[in-house]
Design an enzyme around this catalytic site. Structure first.
Site, PDB file in Angstrom:
ATOM      1  N   HIS A  97     136.772  52.000 -13.825  1.00  0.00           N
ATOM      2  CA  HIS A  97     137.996  51.338 -14.500  1.00  0.00           C
ATOM      3  C   HIS A  97     138.829  52.437 -15.025  1.00  0.00           C
ATOM      4  O   HIS A  97     138.527  53.531 -15.223  1.00  0.00           O
ATOM      5  CB  HIS A  97     137.347  50.638 -15.777  1.00  0.00           C
ATOM      6  CG  HIS A  97     138.587  49.612 -16.278  1.00  0.00           C
ATOM      7  ND1 HIS A  97     139.442  50.435 -17.067  1.00  0.00           N
ATOM      8  CD2 HIS A  97     138.777  48.475 -16.273  1.00  0.00           C
ATOM      9  CE1 HIS A  97     140.380  49.242 -17.416  1.00  0.00           C
ATOM     10  NE2 HIS A  97     139.980  48.135 -17.013  1.00  0.00           N
ATOM     11  N   GLU A 167     143.825  47.049 -10.221  1.00  0.00           N
ATOM     12  CA  GLU A 167     144.379  46.874 -11.543  1.00  0.00           C
ATOM     13  C   GLU A 167     145.471  47.859 -11.706  1.00  0.00           C
ATOM     14  O   GLU A 167     145.188  48.982 -12.112  1.00  0.00           O
ATOM     15  CB  GLU A 167     143.451  46.956 -12.605  1.00  0.00           C
ATOM     16  CG  GLU A 167     142.310  46.041 -12.426  1.00  0.00           C
ATOM     17  CD  GLU A 167     141.412  46.197 -13.940  1.00  0.00           C
ATOM     18  OE1 GLU A 167     141.467  44.815 -14.492  1.00  0.00           O
ATOM     19  OE2 GLU A 167     140.874  47.116 -14.391  1.00  0.00           O
TER      20      GLU A 167
HETATM   21  P1  PGA Z   1     143.824  42.957 -19.493  1.00  0.00           P
HETATM   22  O1  PGA Z   1     142.949  43.910 -18.825  1.00  0.00           O
HETATM   23  O2  PGA Z   1     143.878  41.893 -18.889  1.00  0.00           O
HETATM   24  O3  PGA Z   1     143.788  43.136 -20.879  1.00  0.00           O
HETATM   25  O4  PGA Z   1     145.382  43.403 -18.895  1.00  0.00           O
HETATM   26  C1  PGA Z   1     142.241  43.979 -17.748  1.00  0.00           C
HETATM   27  C2  PGA Z   1     141.346  45.272 -17.402  1.00  0.00           C
HETATM   28  O5  PGA Z   1     141.616  46.318 -17.627  1.00  0.00           O
HETATM   29  O6  PGA Z   1     140.378  45.063 -16.733  1.00  0.00           O
END
Ligand code: PGA
Length: 249
Positions: A97, A167
């Site tokens: 992540h 992401e």
């Molecule tokens: P968020 O986070 O939906 O709060 O933007 C997503 C993530 O980092 O997995």
């Protein structure tokens, strides 16, 4: 969304005490009242994993860890192995992540080693990639994310199940999301790379979008070709919001 069954994953990050289990029970009530098309998983903090699994499993909700060490056991104070996550009831584990990459300087090579450890423990890794705002503004997003993908996904993905989470870092927790065209472009590119490397197996890998996915934008994002589900942070903490996103899939 392709013919693949969508996968919606909640990433609770460093949020959630015992009281948060009530949100899972509430989500379960909603799921009993309405059939949904998606597979669902929640990745709570490690302290809640075993208890949350007990609540979630009978409701048809899988669980996962948010990180793990790449070794199975040993002198690594404070770390948790993928085998321990499996022992606590997890089916998934997030690897790489962007918050781990930033806070703990995790490299692609380390993320790949973690993903391998996750697979060895019999779990499915959710391997995350994503560009910074600066990289996007310089027009480097596609290249940066392609490099991360190639460096972070282990070769064994040709035979074992892996999930990829795209992401964009600037979209995480900000309320801002890329345009649907930008998401489509990125996901098409990720798919192309996976198919080039893994052949037919690359076609079956779930590509999740993550970053400020909310009830208001979920249906639009989840309808983008090559988006096979979502990785949801903030909006996964409340059963009402998370359920709306699940039903949008
Ligand atoms: P968020 O986070 O939906 O709060 O933007 C997503 C993530 O980092 O997995």
């Amino acid at each position: 969304m392709t013919g693949m069954k969508p996968l919606i994953v909640g990433n609770w990050k460093m949020n959630g005490l015992t009281g948060a289990l009530a949100q899972v029970e509430k989500l379960g009530e909603k799921l009993r009242q309405q059939t949904v098309r998606a597979d669902i998983a929640i990745c709570p903090p490690a302290t809640l994993l075993a208890r949350l699994t007990e609540v979630a499993r009978p409701l048809g909700i899988a669980t996962g860890g948010q990180d793990c060490h790449f070794r199975v056991t040993g002198p690594h104070t404070g770390d948790i192995s993928a085998q321990m996550l499996a022992d606590a009831g997890a089916s998934y584990a997030i690897a790489g992540h962007s918050e781990r990459r930033a806070d703990h300087t995790e490299t692609d090579a380390l993320v790949r080693a973690k993903a391998e450890a996750v697979i060895d423990a019999g779990l499915v890794p959710i391997i995350c990639v994503g560009e910074t705002e600066r990289e996007r503004s310089r027009g480097e997003a596609i290249d940066v994310v392609a490099r991360q993908l190639i460096g972070s996904v282990p070769q064994v993905a040709a035979e074992k199940t892996v999930v990829i989470g795209y992401e964009p870092i600037w979209a995480i927790g900000t309320g801002v999301t890329p345009t649907l065209d930008d998401i489509a472009h990125m996901h098409e590119n990720l798919r192309r790379i996976l198919v080039e490397r893994f052949g037919a197996a690359g076609r079956g890998i779930h590509l999740l979008y993550g970053g400020s996915m909310k009830p208001q934008n979920a249906a639009g994002i989840l309808a983008v070709p090559e988006v096979n589900g979502g990785l949801i942070g903030g909006a996964s903490l409340l059963a009402d919001d998370f359920f709306e996103i699940i039903s949008a899939a």
